[in-house]
Design a protein around this motif. Structure first.
Motif, PDB file in Angstrom:
ATOM      1  N   ALA A  46       0.831  -1.207   0.000  1.00 49.06           N
ATOM      2  CA  ALA A  46       0.000   0.000   0.000  1.00 49.06           C
ATOM      3  C   ALA A  46       0.864   1.254   0.000  1.00 49.06           C
ATOM      4  CB  ALA A  46      -0.933  -0.007   1.213  1.00 49.06           C
ATOM      5  N   VAL A  47       1.871   1.298   0.876  1.00 43.48           N
ATOM      6  CA  VAL A  47       2.695   2.506   0.893  1.00 43.48           C
ATOM      7  C   VAL A  47       3.470   2.651  -0.416  1.00 43.48           C
ATOM      8  CG1 VAL A  47       2.904   2.831   3.374  1.00 43.48           C
ATOM      9  CG2 VAL A  47       4.523   1.341   2.208  1.00 43.48           C
ATOM     10  N   GLY A  49       2.344   1.722  -3.375  1.00 43.65           N
ATOM     11  CA  GLY A  49       1.384   2.267  -4.323  1.00 43.65           C
ATOM     12  C   GLY A  49       1.246   3.769  -4.156  1.00 43.65           C
ATOM     13  N   ALA A  50       1.144   4.203  -2.895  1.00 44.83           N
ATOM     14  CA  ALA A  50       1.025   5.640  -2.621  1.00 44.83           C
ATOM     15  C   ALA A  50       2.285   6.363  -3.082  1.00 44.83           C
ATOM     16  CB  ALA A  50       0.790   5.866  -1.129  1.00 44.83           C
ATOM     17  N   PHE A  51       3.437   5.709  -2.889  1.00 46.63           N
ATOM     18  CA  PHE A  51       4.709   6.300  -3.326  1.00 46.63           C
ATOM     19  C   PHE A  51       4.706   6.500  -4.842  1.00 46.63           C
ATOM     20  CE2 PHE A  51       8.974   5.387  -5.041  1.00 46.63           C
ATOM     21  CZ  PHE A  51       9.660   6.472  -4.524  1.00 46.63           C
ATOM     22  N   PHE A  53       2.166   6.844  -6.778  1.00 49.80           N
ATOM     23  CA  PHE A  53       1.246   7.936  -7.112  1.00 49.80           C
ATOM     24  C   PHE A  53       1.911   9.296  -6.893  1.00 49.80           C
ATOM     25  CE2 PHE A  53      -1.724  11.254  -6.088  1.00 49.80           C
ATOM     26  CZ  PHE A  53      -2.702  11.113  -7.055  1.00 49.80           C
ATOM     27  N   VAL A  54       2.513   9.474  -5.712  1.00 53.54           N
ATOM     28  CA  VAL A  54       3.111  10.771  -5.393  1.00 53.54           C
ATOM     29  C   VAL A  54       4.254  11.083  -6.360  1.00 53.54           C
ATOM     30  CG1 VAL A  54       4.348  12.082  -3.618  1.00 53.54           C
ATOM     31  CG2 VAL A  54       2.410  10.678  -2.982  1.00 53.54           C
ATOM     32  N   LEU A  55       5.058  10.045  -6.660  1.00 51.98           N
ATOM     33  CA  LEU A  55       6.165  10.233  -7.608  1.00 51.98           C
ATOM     34  C   LEU A  55       5.628  10.686  -8.957  1.00 51.98           C
ATOM     35  CD1 LEU A  55       9.199   9.898  -8.006  1.00 51.98           C
ATOM     36  CD2 LEU A  55       8.804   7.531  -8.665  1.00 51.98           C
TER      37      LEU A  55
ATOM     38  N   PHE B  20       3.843  20.366  -6.738  1.00 51.99           N
ATOM     39  CA  PHE B  20       2.646  19.728  -7.249  1.00 51.99           C
ATOM     40  C   PHE B  20       1.907  20.690  -8.139  1.00 51.99           C
ATOM     41  CE2 PHE B  20       3.649  17.041  -3.779  1.00 51.99           C
ATOM     42  CZ  PHE B  20       3.394  15.799  -4.310  1.00 51.99           C
ATOM     43  N   LEU B 175      -6.232  -2.673  -0.235  1.00 49.80           N
ATOM     44  CA  LEU B 175      -5.045  -2.037  -0.788  1.00 49.80           C
ATOM     45  C   LEU B 175      -5.383  -0.639  -1.299  1.00 49.80           C
ATOM     46  CD1 LEU B 175      -2.142  -2.947  -1.303  1.00 49.80           C
ATOM     47  CD2 LEU B 175      -2.818  -3.541  -3.612  1.00 49.80           C
ATOM     48  N   LEU B 178      -5.914   1.766   1.636  1.00 51.47           N
ATOM     49  CA  LEU B 178      -4.654   2.166   2.285  1.00 51.47           C
ATOM     50  C   LEU B 178      -3.859   3.114   1.390  1.00 51.47           C
ATOM     51  CD1 LEU B 178      -3.336  -1.074   3.991  1.00 51.47           C
ATOM     52  CD2 LEU B 178      -3.898   1.069   5.109  1.00 51.47           C
ATOM     53  N   ILE B 179      -3.820   2.794   0.079  1.00 51.05           N
ATOM     54  CA  ILE B 179      -3.083   3.667  -0.835  1.00 51.05           C
ATOM     55  C   ILE B 179      -3.671   5.063  -0.789  1.00 51.05           C
ATOM     56  CG2 ILE B 179      -2.641   4.170  -3.280  1.00 51.05           C
ATOM     57  CD1 ILE B 179      -2.268   1.229  -3.769  1.00 51.05           C
ATOM     58  N   TYR B 182      -2.632   6.949   2.316  1.00 50.86           N
ATOM     59  CA  TYR B 182      -1.234   7.346   2.416  1.00 50.86           C
ATOM     60  C   TYR B 182      -0.779   8.306   1.322  1.00 50.86           C
ATOM     61  CZ  TYR B 182      -0.805   5.109   6.679  1.00 50.86           C
ATOM     62  OH  TYR B 182      -0.990   4.842   8.008  1.00 50.86           O
ATOM     63  N   ILE B 183      -1.568   8.414   0.254  1.00 54.30           N
ATOM     64  CA  ILE B 183      -1.236   9.413  -0.763  1.00 54.30           C
ATOM     65  C   ILE B 183      -1.107  10.783  -0.110  1.00 54.30           C
ATOM     66  CG2 ILE B 183      -2.299  10.769  -2.612  1.00 54.30           C
ATOM     67  CD1 ILE B 183      -3.237   8.140  -3.837  1.00 54.30           C
ATOM     68  N   PHE B 186       1.962  11.193   2.170  1.00 56.14           N
ATOM     69  CA  PHE B 186       3.232  11.326   1.448  1.00 56.14           C
ATOM     70  C   PHE B 186       3.316  12.620   0.648  1.00 56.14           C
ATOM     71  CE2 PHE B 186       3.191   6.478   1.553  1.00 56.14           C
ATOM     72  CZ  PHE B 186       3.718   6.486   2.830  1.00 56.14           C
ATOM     73  N   ILE B 187       2.173  13.108   0.177  1.00 57.49           N
ATOM     74  CA  ILE B 187       2.209  14.416  -0.490  1.00 57.49           C
ATOM     75  C   ILE B 187       2.702  15.450   0.514  1.00 57.49           C
ATOM     76  CG2 ILE B 187       0.773  16.295  -1.386  1.00 57.49           C
ATOM     77  CD1 ILE B 187      -0.791  14.298  -2.970  1.00 57.49           C
ATOM     78  N   THR B 224       8.354   6.030   3.286  1.00 59.66           N
ATOM     79  CA  THR B 224       7.136   5.272   3.037  1.00 59.66           C
ATOM     80  C   THR B 224       7.305   3.850   3.553  1.00 59.66           C
ATOM     81  OG1 THR B 224       7.894   4.756   0.819  1.00 59.66           O
ATOM     82  CG2 THR B 224       6.333   6.522   1.002  1.00 59.66           C
TER      83      THR B 224
END
Lengths: 230, 278
Positions: A46-47, A49-51, A53-55, B20, B175, B178-179, B182-183, B186-187, B224
């Motif tokens: 999950a983290v 995936g979020a990484f 996205f942010v990248l 961004f 999943l 959670l993604i 955390y988006i 992390f932003i 992350t």
């Protein structure tokens, strides 16, 4: 390289969905096996995936003066393999459509095929081959990221050419779309390759345990890369 | 000044320092007056309207979808015009590029304007290529505006429930949730790191830019990963057994919206049928 919502004719939307779904199912099945073995995998995926996205939402300047975005899938493919990347990439594409209006829901199949499936699959093959040949991690990750980017762009050009052939010729359309996008995509692929190479080396210097637990680097090489920095 | 340390205080004032480029659309959705309309209905509306617009062989139906979706977003969902216009600029750029490519490289029919032939490409505008470019542009915009209507009225969290109702695999849904969570974490982290780097003179030359950007990416990845291990601990200590619970959504169960959406989609189908016959 996102294809926008509404850009592709309906029959091609369906074709690319049909081609993408088996890969995503295999990816989910593999992921489920990993999760059953070790529950820690789910939050880590999950983290990541979020990484990704942010990248992919970060701006990087491109030569044409506009801004472009790294794809992040090359890094994901070298670290986690192609099938997990297929699932993560597809989820990231859904969020890009919903949160940033990059891509779309009807073109999700086509975008998933080029960015989350085919690009990472080829790139992963390249990564494994280069590692087998004994090349350094930084170089391998860099080349992999650039390959993922270029393959994705080639597939997208091909998808557009199939949907909009020039006077009935797919080859002519492919050359036309390919040439136009090459202007932005080739420099972008090189920049992303350089960045990903530096990223891999930096991670080895600061926190090699992560990459070791993914099974892509051994102690000897960690010591070598850390030695270079010192 | 030695050591490659540069301070950039003379940048234009209008230039944003954020890395961004886009606004995240979820903020609008959470305060939307149409938030309580069931998410499944809005999702069906968005996808069906896009599909019908894409099926249309001529420009009129996509234009109708485009106008009605803009109306729905601005008047019914009360999105401020300024924000809506700024949202449209990104797809406008992409959509125009895509349409211009089709305009110049495809051919057929009578030539309207002939530019030149270069390396085997015949750069020209013909009546067929003009039609195709306009049609694709209209379809793209109809699709984008439908998608925007969904995103400005529906928080992503309400869509998770739809995913569960259509029985997608539980791992996939967990999943995705959670993604999504955390988006935003992390932003925030990426912006903090970026600010810290800019304060120390990062991103001043192209070479600095590459090295600062890869450092940002690496640190983000390491953080992350550490966060992922923390989540595992916190999930375990809350007895995670493979299913995450969703909070119940506070939606209106009125059939009013379903009827309106059904009527609208039927109208679109009728127009499509008329276009195909005529």
């Amino acid at each position: 390289m996102h294809i926008m919502e509404g850009y592709l004719p309906m029959e091609w939307c369906i074709v690319w969905f049909v081609l993408s779904i088996p890969f995503i199912i295999v990816g989910l099945w593999q992921m489920k096996k990993l999760i059953d073995k070790d529950q820690k995998v789910l939050p880590l995926m999950a983290v990541c995936g979020a990484f990704v996205f942010v990248l992919s939402a970060l701006k990087i300047p491109s030569v044409t003066g506009s801004c472009s975005h790294p794809t992040g899938t090359g890094l994901s493919a070298s670290f986690f393999g192609p099938f997990v990347t297929a699932v993560l990439g597809t989820i990231v594409l859904i969020f890009q459509a919903l949160l940033l209006a990059h891509g779309g829901l009807t073109t999700l199949g086509a975008n998933a095929f080029s960015m989350a499936i085919f690009g990472p699959l080829v790139a992963w093959g390249v990564f494994v081959a280069l590692r087998k040949a004994g090349l350094g991690l930084g170089l391998c990750v860099g080349v992999t990221a650039a390959v993922a980017n270029l393959v994705t762009y080639t597939v997208t050009s091909f998808q557009l050419a199939l949907a909009f052939p020039i006077d009935g010729s797919i080859v002519a359309a492919f050359t036309a779309f390919g040439t136009i996008f090459a202007v932005t995509q080739i420099p972008l692929a090189i920049i992303e390759g350089i960045i990903c190479a530096l990223v891999a080396k930096f991670i080895v210097r600061v926190k090699p345990e992560i990459l070791k637990s993914l099974g892509i680097i051994e102690d000897a090489e960690i010591a070598k890369i850390q030695g270079e920095a010192a | 000044m030695g050591g490659g340390f540069h301070l950039h205080l003379h940048k234009k004032k209008s230039e944003k320092q954020s890395i961004f480029s886009e606004d995240v659309l979820d903020d609008l959705a959470i305060s939307s007056p149409l938030r309580k309309v069931p998410a499944a209905q809005k999702l069906v509306l968005c996808i069906a309207a896009t599909v019908i617009a894409v099926l249309s062989p001529v420009i009129y139906l996509p234009l109708f979808v485009l106008i009605s979706m803009i109306f729905a977003s601005l008047v019914l969902a009360k999105v401020p015009v300024r924000i809506y216009l700024s949202l449209l600029t990104i797809p406008l750029a992409f959509g125009l590029t895509g349409a211009v490519v089709l305009l110049f490289v495809t051919g057929g029919g009578e030539t309207i304007y002939d530019f030149f032939t270069f390396a085997g490409f015949h750069i020209q505008i013909t009546d067929k290529s003009l039609n195709l470019a306009m049609l694709v542009l209209a379809r793209t915009f109809a699709g984008m505006c439908s998608l925007y209507f969904l995103t400005v009225t529906t928080p992503v969290t309400s869509l998770f429930k739809v995913l569960r109702d259509v029985h997608l695999p539980q791992e996939f849904i967990d999943l995705t949730m959670l993604i999504y969570r955390y988006i935003f974490v992390f932003i925030g982290e990426a912006i903090d790191i970026h600010n810290a780097q800019v304060m120390r003179g990062g991103y001043s030359t192209f070479k600095d830019w590459i090295s600062a950007f890869s450092m940002l990416t690496s640190m983000l990845f390491i953080r992350t990963w550490e966060k992922g291990e923390d989540i595992f601990l916190s999930m375990n200590s809350r007895c995670y057994d493979g299913v995450m619970l969703l909070p119940e959504e506070d939606t209106q169960t009125s059939v009013k919206y379903a009827v309106i959406i059904f009527a609208y989609l039927s109208l679109l189908v009728v127009i499509l049928a008329l276009e195909m016959i005529l």
